[in-house]
Design an enzyme around this catalytic site. Sequence first.
Site, PDB file in Angstrom:
ATOM      1  N   HIS A   1       0.700  -1.147   0.010  1.00  0.00           N
ATOM      2  CA  HIS A   1      -0.288  -0.064   0.557  1.00  0.00           C
ATOM      3  C   HIS A   1       0.592   0.763  -0.061  1.00  0.00           C
ATOM      4  CE1 HIS A   1      -2.818  -3.794   1.438  1.00  0.00           C
ATOM      5  NE2 HIS A   1      -2.951  -2.742   0.453  1.00  0.00           N
ATOM      6  N   GLY A   2       1.999   1.197  -0.307  1.00  0.00           N
ATOM      7  CA  GLY A   2       2.947   2.564  -0.861  1.00  0.00           C
ATOM      8  C   GLY A   2       3.120   3.081   0.463  1.00  0.00           C
TER       9      GLY A   2
END
Lengths: 259, 420, 169
Positions: free
Chosen positions: C134-135
């Site tokens: 999810h970065g």
Amino acid sequence: MKNLFKLFSIIIIIIASNSYSFAAEKVKYLKTDWSFKGLFGKFDRASLQRGYQVYTEVCASCHSMKYLSYRNLSEPGGPEFSEAQAKAIAASFEVTDGPNSDGEMFTRPGKLSDKFVMPYDNVKAAQAANGGAYPPDMSVLVKARGGGVDYIYSLLQGYEEAPSNISLDDGVYYNKYMYGNKIRMAAPLLDGLVEYGDGTNATVEQMSKDVTTFLMWSAEPHLESRHQMGFKAIVYLIILTILVYFSMKKIWSRVESEV
Amino acid sequence: MSDHDYRPKSKVGQWFNDRLPLLTLANHLTDYPTPKNLNYWWTFGGILTFCLITQIVTGLTLAMHYIAHADMAFESVEHIMRDVNYGWLIRYIHANGASMFFLAVYIHIFRSLFYGSYKSPREIIWILGIIIYLLMMAAAFMGYVLPWGQMSFWGATVITNLFSAIPLVGEGIVTWLWGGYSVDNPTLTRFFTLHYLIPFLILGLVVLHIWALHVPGNNNPVGIDIKKPSKDTVPFHPYIVIKDGFALLMFMIVFAFFVFYAPNILGHADNYIEANPMVTPAHIVPEWYLLPFYAILRSVPDKLLGVVAMLSAILILAVLPWLDTSKIRSAVFRPLYKQFYWILVADVLILGYVGAMPAEGLYLLIARVATAYYFLHFLVILPVLGFKEKTLPVPLSITEPVLGGSPNLAAARNKESKIE
Amino acid sequence: MSEKKTKRRDFLFTATTAVGAVGAAAVVWPMIDQMNPDASVKALASTEVDVSALTPGNTLTVLWRGKPVFIRRRTQEEIDEARKVNMEDLIHPEKDEDRAKNPEWLVMLGVCTHLGCVPLNDKGDYNGWFCPCHGSHYDTSGRIRKGPAPLNMEVPKYEFVNANTIKIG
């Protein structure tokens, strides 16, 4: 209530008759006072520690105990060696670990989390080294023999000269408690074979008792907590039963009927 | 029954109950009119429900740690016994729970036999019960295989080999059951799957069993039909609930004694030796609860007929309502049947005893006589007895027990029909 | 008299129910506790790692309690970068001095504090780690700088047994 007593006596008779029917053993085993029997039975710690000594110094050269770990030796309810002692015991064994980053197996000193090191790599190796007979794993041995502790205790002391009508092959010994009286294990114990640290006289009888106690613990490591919990559970159940009995009487007093 | 009239008091309750009448069901179960003269032999239904739930709950938790693989099953059981938190307790409850379950089910069955609870209009309850009993045996047998000890392995070998008695297809069926040429890993994994499934089938059948019971209502020690609700009945709650609870607690004390102080007494020592296909134990015996049938199996010298005899011994129970021709339910009013009943009890106990003994000499002879008598009881004695037996007068109602100059049966019937 | 009787009856029922409830609760506990880590799992709680072959600027990933642990031998630039960061710029303020007692060695659980994925080495906007799920971006001290993760990567209990061996747990 009368019916109830009838019911329970029948239950007990059925159970008793069934358990007796299995006890087909005809030999009388040697008896001794086991500290772990009975409602509050506990292990004798000193005996367990001595029993472990007999196991490592005598039995372990042929018999594995593959379900035990060194950490068990310091756990409550067992021999209760101190953690430092258990670590030292573990470290005195060479454990095969790996593979390492080169893909090779290596040996290192044992840790508490390691299982007891086995005398042979596998069953075939054990058989090959013992003239075809596999020395059974001892972890649950006491539970795997009909006579339990009494049987093991007696067997260790049951070596005798064979009666003249029985001829023994090479590597077979006479034991009056063994099923069929022929055993592939030579008498493992003799007086003074181990030297107990606590000064106990290492007679065959004493060593038999100690190592059998140790085997009982290894087969039932939670025996002490089982006995303690069992006593509490049964006392609790009896109290609740009495309370429920009087509640029942009260409730049923509303109807004109016998409970 | 007044079920149809039940309306929950609260608005929300009414709204819910109109859509799913669970509250009506709960009301039915609490108010369910029960004969007030039920004795303690009637508490075993509740005890059996407890046993089933105990086995399911402990079984589920054991399944979280057990490994159904021939190389790891024995070790995983030892892992449960040694390392898993309370693993020893859960396993001992489960193992002894099976014995307790059978103990209770045998009492339940023999209660039914004594008081004629299998007779019209309760045949369906009885047949459902027999199916439950068969499934229990299947579950117990497969469960016993799972620890993969010597008795597990050889018990599985012997019992699956029974199917080889079937002509022509027998061998094929056995290979199919095993998933190989002997009892091995495929057998173990499928037994585990089925052992997991069967208790839920039993649970479903128990619901039907109770449903079928609630249509005619309970039989009772006097064995007469009673009007419900009436002064002969009490509501299930709290009267029967507390009585069942009391009996259950007594049962649990016995149960606890086994679990905590003699957890291995009902098992066999050989099952603590890991399975070895090369060595058969000296003496293969099933668990105690299967011994009578095992004795019947061994008493017949022919392989196929032995299996047939064993199966018939169980299946004959399913047609029992039609073999027993007596109009009177309770053995209390059947002096002859009462004696034959106790002979049957003794016969089954003897079968159990010889089942544990080696099948030779005197034991074999006793087993044969006892087997013959078992079938004689159901196939000859019961049908004939219904016609020949002179029964005692039956009371009109539970509250009017027969004392002294009681009305005879015909008069009683007469009076009853007049009341109606 | 009859009132007294009713009271006693009520007490009896209350006592019975209460004692029964205590027993039921006591029975539930073993069924719950059996799912907690068992004795053999607890015994494996520590592991020793030989780090003698690890050169500066590289990361060794080892398994501990079923999770990856990153052992990073940091270069001087990485240490400087981690130490000069202003505490106000951090989402979860922690000094690098507290996370890496021996500045050359950073030992932490290689588990993103967002939803448990394993971040990638030498990636992301802060030259540290980047979680591909999810970065989330972590810096050279394993602290969360950007993205949805709420906390810095966890530093487990560890010690140097000798110059070449780290004991985790």
